[in-house]
Design a protein around this motif. Structure first.
Motif, PDB file in Angstrom:
ATOM      1  N   LYS A  55      15.590 -20.915 -14.802  1.00  0.00           N
ATOM      2  CA  LYS A  55      14.165 -20.581 -14.864  1.00  0.00           C
ATOM      3  C   LYS A  55      13.838 -19.509 -13.838  1.00  0.00           C
ATOM      4  CE  LYS A  55      10.929 -23.601 -13.641  1.00  0.00           C
ATOM      5  NZ  LYS A  55       9.987 -24.715 -13.654  1.00  0.00           N
ATOM      6  N   ARG A  95      10.703 -18.134 -11.729  1.00  0.00           N
ATOM      7  CA  ARG A  95       9.388 -18.636 -11.337  1.00  0.00           C
ATOM      8  C   ARG A  95       8.760 -17.739 -10.287  1.00  0.00           C
ATOM      9  NH1 ARG A  95       7.446 -24.517 -10.065  1.00  0.00           N
ATOM     10  NH2 ARG A  95       5.697 -23.996  -8.759  1.00  0.00           N
ATOM     11  N   THR A 145      16.018 -20.210 -10.389  1.00  0.00           N
ATOM     12  CA  THR A 145      16.438 -21.579 -10.114  1.00  0.00           C
ATOM     13  C   THR A 145      17.257 -22.153 -11.265  1.00  0.00           C
ATOM     14  OG1 THR A 145      14.379 -22.454 -11.006  1.00  0.00           O
ATOM     15  CG2 THR A 145      14.450 -22.080  -8.633  1.00  0.00           C
ATOM     16  N   ILE A 190      17.933 -25.880 -13.073  1.00  0.00           N
ATOM     17  CA  ILE A 190      17.297 -27.186 -13.186  1.00  0.00           C
ATOM     18  C   ILE A 190      18.223 -28.130 -13.945  1.00  0.00           C
ATOM     19  CG2 ILE A 190      15.301 -28.448 -14.065  1.00  0.00           C
ATOM     20  CD1 ILE A 190      13.798 -25.738 -13.878  1.00  0.00           C
ATOM     21  N   GLU A 215      15.813 -29.300  -8.962  1.00  0.00           N
ATOM     22  CA  GLU A 215      15.679 -27.851  -9.047  1.00  0.00           C
ATOM     23  C   GLU A 215      16.438 -27.242  -7.875  1.00  0.00           C
ATOM     24  OE1 GLU A 215      11.953 -25.237  -8.375  1.00  0.00           O
ATOM     25  OE2 GLU A 215      12.194 -25.428 -10.552  1.00  0.00           O
ATOM     26  N   ILE A 265      11.897 -33.017  -8.970  1.00  0.00           N
ATOM     27  CA  ILE A 265      10.760 -32.837  -9.862  1.00  0.00           C
ATOM     28  C   ILE A 265      10.642 -34.081 -10.734  1.00  0.00           C
ATOM     29  CG2 ILE A 265       9.776 -31.409 -11.689  1.00  0.00           C
ATOM     30  CD1 ILE A 265      11.732 -29.216 -10.831  1.00  0.00           C
ATOM     31  N   SER A 286       5.427 -31.350 -15.472  1.00  0.00           N
ATOM     32  CA  SER A 286       6.350 -31.464 -14.342  1.00  0.00           C
ATOM     33  C   SER A 286       5.564 -31.425 -13.041  1.00  0.00           C
ATOM     34  CB  SER A 286       7.357 -30.304 -14.337  1.00  0.00           C
ATOM     35  OG  SER A 286       8.102 -30.295 -15.519  1.00  0.00           O
TER      36      SER A 286
END
Length: 185
Positions: A67, A69, A91, A93, A114, A140, A164
């Motif tokens: 991901k 972000r 990241t 996850i 994460e 998370i 999340s």
């Protein structure tokens, strides 16, 4: 006491796998992630979901996702002022969720780890003191509602709404995700 816990866990696992061996199955595929975070905006991603159905309704869901972000942490610039810095985090996850499937709607709830891979600063004024930004893995909590559509060729298309929340710092978001999986056995 530890021996009793190990024995009880073993009995439960044997019962779950033995009582539903005829109904268990594996699915693997691809998932597109479209998350809107509470504090930083749109965070796209993609990955490989894995679903193991233990019985008619229950199962486990895991996978590996990448991901991107946006983030806006407070940092000290070269002149000593505290300002919000714009940066992009990359990241990995790894989730693990319990999944309940029904004919009409599916639910999952669990946690994900994460893991920070890298960051890219959108400004050069932070050449020093960048170490104030934390890169430790975060836990998370996640929950989702989805609907499975069976397609020809043992394929499953599944749109999902996921919530999340980061446990230690309170951030989180809503995601509209889509996965396409194949039943492998």
């Amino acid at each position: 006491m530890r021996g009793r816990s190990l024995l009880l866990t073993s009995v439960i696992l044997l019962w779950l796998t033995g009582s539903s061996a005829q109904k268990s199955s594996w699915e693997i595929g691809v998932k597109s992630i479209h998350e809107i975070t509470f504090s930083d905006g749109y965070a796209p991603g993609a990955g490989i979901p894995v679903v193991y159905r233990i019985g008619k309704h229950g199962g486990l869901e895991s996978g590996c996702y990448y991901k991107i972000r946006p983030s806006h942490p407070l940092m000290v610039n070269n002149s000593g002022a505290l300002v919000k810095q714009k940066l992009t985090e990359h990241t990995l996850i790894i989730p693990l969720s319990y999944r309940y499937d029904s004919r009409f709607i599916n639910f999952s709830v669990g946690a994900a780890l994460e893991i920070f891979l890298s960051k890219r600063y959108n400004s050069v004024e932070f050449a020093t003191l960048r170490n104030l930004y934390s890169t430790v893995p975060e836990l998370i909590s996640t929950a989702s509602i989805s609907k499975s559509f069976t397609l020809p060729g043992s394929l499953v298309l599944e749109p999902e709404i996921r919530f999340s929340a980061f446990v230690p710092n309170g951030d989180g978001g809503w995601g509209l995700n889509v996965s396409l999986r194949k039943k492998i056995f």
